[in-house]
Design an enzyme around this catalytic site. Structure first.
Site, PDB file in Angstrom:
ATOM      1  N   GLU B  29      -9.390 112.654  51.414  1.00  0.00           N
ATOM      2  CA  GLU B  29      -7.336 112.922  50.659  1.00  0.00           C
ATOM      3  C   GLU B  29      -6.807 111.844  50.508  1.00  0.00           C
ATOM      4  O   GLU B  29      -6.703 111.099  51.055  1.00  0.00           O
ATOM      5  CB  GLU B  29      -7.032 113.775  51.939  1.00  0.00           C
ATOM      6  CG  GLU B  29      -7.293 115.690  51.646  1.00  0.00           C
ATOM      7  CD  GLU B  29      -7.070 116.177  53.305  1.00  0.00           C
ATOM      8  OE1 GLU B  29      -6.507 115.635  54.237  1.00  0.00           O
ATOM      9  OE2 GLU B  29      -7.731 116.875  53.180  1.00  0.00           O
ATOM     10  N   GLU B  54     -10.591 119.759  54.652  1.00  0.00           N
ATOM     11  CA  GLU B  54     -11.923 119.347  55.017  1.00  0.00           C
ATOM     12  C   GLU B  54     -13.241 119.664  55.759  1.00  0.00           C
ATOM     13  O   GLU B  54     -14.629 119.161  55.260  1.00  0.00           O
ATOM     14  CB  GLU B  54     -11.553 119.023  56.521  1.00  0.00           C
ATOM     15  CG  GLU B  54      -9.831 118.346  56.332  1.00  0.00           C
ATOM     16  CD  GLU B  54      -8.403 119.100  56.484  1.00  0.00           C
ATOM     17  OE1 GLU B  54      -8.536 120.100  55.157  1.00  0.00           O
ATOM     18  OE2 GLU B  54      -7.502 117.851  55.768  1.00  0.00           O
ATOM     19  N   ALA B  78      -7.750 112.709  62.779  1.00  0.00           N
ATOM     20  CA  ALA B  78      -8.536 113.279  64.097  1.00  0.00           C
ATOM     21  C   ALA B  78      -8.299 114.897  64.882  1.00  0.00           C
ATOM     22  O   ALA B  78      -8.907 115.848  64.288  1.00  0.00           O
ATOM     23  CB  ALA B  78      -8.169 112.460  65.446  1.00  0.00           C
ATOM     24  N   PHE B  80      -6.977 116.306  62.169  1.00  0.00           N
ATOM     25  CA  PHE B  80      -7.920 117.960  61.053  1.00  0.00           C
ATOM     26  C   PHE B  80      -8.305 117.245  61.526  1.00  0.00           C
ATOM     27  O   PHE B  80      -9.198 118.710  60.486  1.00  0.00           O
ATOM     28  CB  PHE B  80      -7.487 116.700  59.776  1.00  0.00           C
ATOM     29  CG  PHE B  80      -5.760 116.721  60.266  1.00  0.00           C
ATOM     30  CD1 PHE B  80      -5.114 117.420  60.761  1.00  0.00           C
ATOM     31  CD2 PHE B  80      -4.564 115.658  58.711  1.00  0.00           C
ATOM     32  CE1 PHE B  80      -3.288 116.599  60.408  1.00  0.00           C
ATOM     33  CE2 PHE B  80      -3.504 115.649  58.760  1.00  0.00           C
ATOM     34  CZ  PHE B  80      -2.443 116.404  59.285  1.00  0.00           C
ATOM     35  N   HIS B 123      -0.703 115.583  65.594  1.00  0.00           N
ATOM     36  CA  HIS B 123      -0.769 114.714  65.259  1.00  0.00           C
ATOM     37  C   HIS B 123      -0.962 113.527  65.293  1.00  0.00           C
ATOM     38  O   HIS B 123      -1.266 111.928  65.353  1.00  0.00           O
ATOM     39  CB  HIS B 123       0.329 114.515  63.960  1.00  0.00           C
ATOM     40  CG  HIS B 123       0.950 115.324  62.770  1.00  0.00           C
ATOM     41  ND1 HIS B 123       1.308 116.205  62.908  1.00  0.00           N
ATOM     42  CD2 HIS B 123       0.475 114.964  61.135  1.00  0.00           C
ATOM     43  CE1 HIS B 123       0.885 117.538  61.703  1.00  0.00           C
ATOM     44  NE2 HIS B 123       0.704 116.053  60.772  1.00  0.00           N
TER      45      HIS B 123
END
Lengths: 339, 337
Positions: B29, B54, B78, B80, B123
C-alpha cells in the site's frame, strides 16, 4: 419521517467545531499519534445517524468521532479520551481510533474493513434479540478491497442480516488514487451480492438522510442488508499532517528535501527505461495536485446544509452561536484537571 | 560527516539488489510514495501500489515467489499482518516442508512495528514472537542501519520467506508520518545510534541466526533486539557506574535464534535479563529461558516485556512498554543475590 434540517445542521456544525478543537490540541502536541478526522464526512454521518435509535448499533472505522457525537456520546469524555486521560471515555486506553460505548452498541476499529464483520455480528444479535433494530457499518471505499468486508457483504445476505453498509468514498486510499486500485464499480459490486444498493452525494446531508430513510425499512422488516455509497471529501486529508495535503499547502518545505534523493535515484545506473522513470517522477510531482483538485471538486457539506436554512437568518445565527458556545464549554470542561 | 537513516539504509540495500536482480519487485500500500526513490529509479512495473487487500497481495507474493519472482512485500504495520497471516503461516512457511524440499518461496515481508509514539494498541504491536512461533519463516529485527542493510542483503538472497521488522522509532519516515505529522517540539525516545549511521555503510551481509555481542560484561547479560538493545545499553552504562559489568546481546534475528551465543554469554555471567518489546507470555523471553535451561544452565532470570494491550495514553504506554527504569529494576532483581 423526513429529517429535520435544523437538527442535521446542528449536529454537523457541532461535530466540525469539536474536531477543529481536536486538530488544535493535536497541533499543540497534546494529542499523540495519528489523527484521522471526519471533517468532510459529516453529511453522511448526520444523514444516517438521524434515523438510528435505541437498540441500533454502529460499527465505526478510524473516523468514529462524528457519528458518536451525533448519536449522543458525552463530548467531554470523548475529548478526554482523545487526550489520553484517565477520566476519558475509555480511561485513556483507546484513543480516537478505539472508541467504545456499550450503551450505544457502538465500537470502532483502526483496522481497515473491520467494521463489516463487526456490523454483521451486531446485526445477528439484533435479529435474535432485538428484531427491527439494525446495525450500520461505516467504512471508506478503499475498505471495499478488503477480503473481510467483502465476505461480510455476502454473509449479511446469506443470513439476511439487517446491516446498512455505508461506504464513504473520498477517492483516495491514503496516497493512492482508489479507482486505480479498484476493479469494476462499487455499486454494481454490492448489487452483485444480491442486496439493494444506492448512491448519493455525501456532501448533501438531506439527500443522504432521504436515501437512508428509503433503505432502512428493507432492513427493519427482516429482508437483509443494504448498501449506501456516498461520495465525500476529506478536508484534512487522510490524517493530520497528510503528506499529500501538506505538499499542496507547503510545497517548498515538503518537496524540497525529497528532490535531491529523488533526482539521484532517477538518474542512477541500472534501473527502468528512461520513459518509465520519467513517468514515475512526473506521477510523484503531480499526485499532490491531483489530490487537491479532487478535494476542491466537491462542496463542503456544512456550507451546503447551511444554505437550506438561509431563509431564517435569525434562527441560524442563534443556532450557530449556541453550538459554538457549547463546544467551547465542552473544551473548557474537558481540559480541566480533575482531582 | 554525512549519515544514513535506518529506512534509507534498507531502501538502498533493496535498490542495490534490484539493479542486478530483475526478479525483485516491491509492492504494498502506498509504496510508490513511501519508497519513492525506488519508484523513480525502477518504475511502476517493479514498484507497485497495491489495493488495501493485504490477504490478496501477501498471498500473491507467495505465488509469485514460487513462480520465479522475489517479491519484497510491504505491510504497513505488524498489526495489519493479522488480516493476511494465512499466506505466511499456512503457505509460505510450509511450502518447503510440504514439497519435500523441492519448492521454496523466496520473499521478504517488510513490516513496520513497535510503539513509543502514542498510537494505541492496534498500531504499535511488535508480534515477532508470534511470527517466529511458526516453523519455516525467518524473522529478523535490526537495531541499527548497518545491521538493517546487512540483514536485508541476506533476506534478498534467502531461499524462503523472511519477515523483516523495522521499528518505527528507528525508521524516521514512519515516526514522522505517524508520530510527528509535521509537528515540532514533540519528544520521542529515539536512540541516535539506532536511527542513523555514518555514510557510507559497510557493504557486507549480516547472517541470520547470528547475534551480536554489542557490549561484554562479566556479571550480567542483557538480551534484546530492536529498540530494546539501546535501552539495555543504557542500563549497562548505568550499572557500570556502580561497578557492575553488564554485557548486552543484540539478537538481530528471532528465528533462527542464536542459541549458541546466548548459552556462551549467560554461561559466563549466570544472570540474564531479557528486554523484549513483544508480549511477555508465550513469547521470545520464555523461549530464551527454555533454551538456557535446555543447555543445562540455571541462571538468575528476569524479563521486561509488554504485559497487556498497549494503552493509548503516553504515560500508560511508557510504563507498558519496556523502558530504562523497568530494565534497571530487572537488573537489580537478578543481581540481588
Amino acid at each position: 419521517m423526513p429529517a429535520d434540517p435544523w437538527l442535521i445542521y446542528r449536529w454537523m456544525l457541532a461535530s466540525r467545531l469539536f474536531e477543529q478543537e481536536v486538530a488544535r490540541l493535536w497541533h499543540a502536541g497534546l494529542v499523540s499519534g495519528e489523527m484521522h478526522l471526519g471533517t468532510g464526512e459529516e453529511g453522511i454521518d448526520a444523514g444516517v445517524v438521524t434515523h438510528l435509535g435505541e437498540g441500533d448499533a454502529m460499527a465505526l472505522d478510524h473516523r468514529g468521532t462524528p457519528p458518536l457525537l451525533m448519536r449522543g456520546a458525552n463530548p467531554v469524555s470523548l475529548l478526554r479520551e482523545i487526550l489520553g486521560r484517565e477520566d476519558g471515555l475509555c480511561r485513556g486506553r483507546g484513543g480516537h481510533m478505539h472508541l467504545f460505548i456499550p450503551e450505544l452498541l457502538s465500537a470502532s476499529s483502526g483496522i481497515v474493513g473491520a467494521s463489516g464483520p463487526m456490523a454483521a455480528g451486531f446485526a445477528l444479535a439484533s435479529q435474535q434479540l432485538r428484531p427491527g433494530r439494525v446495525a450500520v457499518a461505516f467504512f471508506g471505499e478503499a475498505a471495499m478491497n478488503e477480503g473481510a468486508l467483502l465476505e461480510s457483504l455476502n454473509l449479511a445476505v446469506a443470513w439476511r442480516l439487517p446491516v446498512l453498509f455505508v461506504c464513504k468514498d473520498n477517492g483516495w486510499s491514503i496516497t493512492t488514487h482508489s479507482p486505480s486500485m479498484t476493479g469494476g464499480a462499487l455499486l454494481a459490486r454490492a448489487r452483485a451480492f444480491g442486496m439493494p444498493a444506492a448512491d448519493v452525494d455525501g456532501t448533501d446531508a438531506l439527500a443522504v438522510s432521504a436515501m437512508t430513510e428509503a433503505l432502512l425499512p428493507h432492513l427493519r422488516q427482516g429482508n437483509g442488508p443494504a448498501f449506501l455509497l456516498a461520495r465525500c471529501v476529506h478536508l484534512d486529508g487522510h490524517f493530520l499532517g497528510d503528506a499529500l495535503l501538506e505538499a499542496v499547502r507547503r510545497p517548498l518545505q515538503v518537496l524540497a528535501p525529497m528532490a535531491i534523493p529523488l533526482a539521484r535515484s532517477a538518474l542512477s545506473r541500472h534501473g527502468a527505461r528512461f520513459r518509465d522513470r520519467s513517468h514515475a517522477v512526473t506521477d510523484l510531482l503531480t499526485r499532490a495536485g491531483r489530490a487537491s483538485s479532487a478535494a476542491r471538486s466537491l462542496p463542503d457539506p456544512l456550507d451546503r446544509t447551511r444554505r437550506a436554512l438561509l431563509g431564517d437568518p435569525d434562527r441560524l445565527r442563534m443556532l450557530e452561536a449556541t453550538v459554538a458556545a457549547e463546544v467551547r464549554a465542552v473544551v473548557d470542561v474537558a481540559l480541566e484537571e480533575t482531582p | 560527516m554525512s549519515s544514513v537513516g535506518f529506512a534509507e539504509a534498507i531502501d538502498d540495500a533493496i535498490a542495490e539488489r534490484m539493479a542486478v536482480d530483475p526478479a525483485i519487485l516491491v509492492f504494498g500500500e502506498d509504496v510508490q510514495l513511501l519508497r519513492r526513490n525506488l519508484y523513480a529509479r525502477f518504475g511502476a512495473e517493479r514498484v507497485r501500489n497495491a489495493p488495501i487487500s493485504e490477504a490478496a497481495f501477501l498471498g500473491a507474493a507467495v505465488g509469485a515467489a514460487m513462480a520465479g519472482l522475489r517479491p519484497v512485500v510491504e505491510i504497513m504495520m505488524a498489526d495489519f499482518l493479522t488480516v493476511a497471516v494465512d499466506a505466511l503461516v499456512n503457505h509460505a512457511a510450509k511450502l518447503a516442508d510440504f514439497s519435500g524440499g523441492s519448492w521454496g518461496a523466496p520473499m521478504v515481508v517488510r513490516v513496520a512495528c513497535g510503539g513509543g509514539y502514542g498510537d494505541g494498541g492496534q498500531h504499535e504491536q511488535s508480534l515477532w514472537g508470534w511470527l517466529a512461533h511458526i516453523p519455516g519463516m525467518a524473522v529478523v529485527v535490526p537495531s541499527n542501519p548497518v545491521d538493517a542493510a546487512g540483514l536485508m542483503r541476506t533476506a534478498l538472497a534467502h531461499d524462503g520467506p523472511v519477515v523483516f521488522l523495522e521499528h518505527k522509532l528507528l525508521a524516521d519516515n514512519w515516526l514522522e508520518a505517524l508520530g510527528r505529522g509535521g509537528r515540532s517540539g514533540l519528544e520521542f525516545d529515539v536512540p541516535p545510534a539506532g536511527a542513523r549511521a555514518a555514510h557510507p555503510l559497510p557493504a557486507n551481509r549480516v547472517a541470520f541466526g547470528r547475534a551480536s555481542v554489542v557490549r561484554s560484561g562479566g556479571s550480567l547479560t542483557l538480551v534484546s533486539l530492536g529498540v530494546g538493545v539501546h535501552q539495555a545499553l543504557e542500563a549497562a552504562e548505568a550499572l557500570a557506574e556502580d561497578g557492575i559489568s553488564a554485557g548486552v546481546i543484540d539478537l538481530r534475528s528471532v528465528s533462527p535464534l542464536d542459541r549458541g551465543c546466548l548459552v556462551e554469554q549467560v554461561g559466563q555471567t549466570g544472570r540474564v535479563v531479557v528486554v523484549d518489546e513483544d508480549y511477555l507470555r508465550f513469547g521470545l523471553s520464555g523461549e530464551i529461558a527454555a533454551c538456557l535451561l535446555e543447555a543445562g544452565l540455571r541462571p538468575r532470570f528476569a524479563r521486561v516485556a509488554t504485559e497487556g494491550t498497549i494503552p493509548f495514553a503516553r504515560h500508560l504506554e511508557r510504563s507498558a512498554l519496556p523502558n530504562p527504569d523497568r530494565v534497571m529494576r530487572a537488573c537489580r532483581q537478578v543481581l540481588s543475590s
